[in-house]
Design a protein around this motif. Structure first.
Motif, mmCIF file in Angstrom:
data_model
loop_
_atom_site.group_PDB
_atom_site.id
_atom_site.type_symbol
_atom_site.label_atom_id
_atom_site.label_comp_id
_atom_site.label_asym_id
_atom_site.label_seq_id
_atom_site.Cartn_x
_atom_site.Cartn_y
_atom_site.Cartn_z
ATOM 1 N N GLY A 19 -1.699 -9.720 -12.114
ATOM 2 C CA GLY A 19 -3.116 -9.374 -12.159
ATOM 3 C C GLY A 19 -3.820 -9.685 -10.856
ATOM 4 N N PHE A 20 -3.487 -10.816 -10.239
ATOM 5 C CA PHE A 20 -4.080 -11.184 -8.962
ATOM 6 C C PHE A 20 -3.764 -10.149 -7.890
ATOM 7 N N PHE A 21 -2.502 -9.758 -7.774
ATOM 8 C CA PHE A 21 -2.116 -8.818 -6.730
ATOM 9 C C PHE A 21 -2.679 -7.417 -6.976
ATOM 10 N N ILE A 22 -2.757 -7.000 -8.217
ATOM 11 C CA ILE A 22 -3.351 -5.697 -8.528
ATOM 12 C C ILE A 22 -4.837 -5.706 -8.195
ATOM 13 N N ALA A 23 -5.537 -6.770 -8.554
ATOM 14 C CA ALA A 23 -6.971 -6.868 -8.253
ATOM 15 C C ALA A 23 -7.211 -6.927 -6.744
ATOM 16 N N ARG A 24 -6.368 -7.632 -6.031
ATOM 17 C CA ARG A 24 -6.504 -7.741 -4.573
ATOM 18 C C ARG A 24 -6.313 -6.378 -3.915
ATOM 19 N N LYS A 25 -5.298 -5.647 -4.330
ATOM 20 C CA LYS A 25 -5.039 -4.325 -3.761
ATOM 21 C C LYS A 25 -6.196 -3.372 -4.062
ATOM 22 N N TYR A 26 -6.726 -3.436 -5.279
ATOM 23 C CA TYR A 26 -7.853 -2.584 -5.666
ATOM 24 C C TYR A 26 -9.086 -2.885 -4.810
ATOM 25 N N MET A 27 -9.399 -4.157 -4.622
ATOM 26 C CA MET A 27 -10.579 -4.525 -3.846
ATOM 27 C C MET A 27 -10.434 -4.139 -2.380
ATOM 28 N N MET A 28 -9.252 -4.278 -1.829
ATOM 29 C CA MET A 28 -9.044 -3.900 -0.427
ATOM 30 C C MET A 28 -9.218 -2.402 -0.244
ATOM 31 N N SER A 29 -8.709 -1.614 -1.162
ATOM 32 C CA SER A 29 -8.875 -0.163 -1.048
ATOM 33 C C SER A 29 -10.329 0.234 -1.285
#
Length: 71
Positions: A19-29
């Motif tokens: 969940g952390f990595f998915i949220a991080r990738k979403y926010m960066m994009s």
């Protein structure tokens, strides 16, 4: 009994990490598509600070901010 607890803890840890990595990738994009500060906002900020913003100065500041953001 102890096996079920261990599996539950491992599944919880894996879910949190994923969940952390998915949220991080979403926010960066999202931030790449919608930068937080645009030229108009920068111009308003400079005017509020008592500076007369020239287009050249605004372009230089935007380039510096984009360069900093891409690091």
């Amino acid at each position: 009994m102890g096996y079920y607890i261990l599996v539950g803890i491992l599944a919880l840890a894996a879910g949190v990490a994923l969940g952390f990595f998915i949220a991080r990738k979403y926010m960066m994009s999202y931030l790449k598509k919608n930068p937080p500060i645009n030229e108009q906002m920068l111009k308003m900020m400079m005017m509020q600070m008592g500076m007369k913003p020239s287009q050249k100065k605004i372009n230089q500041m935007m380039q510096a901010m984009n360069k900093q953001q891409s690091k």
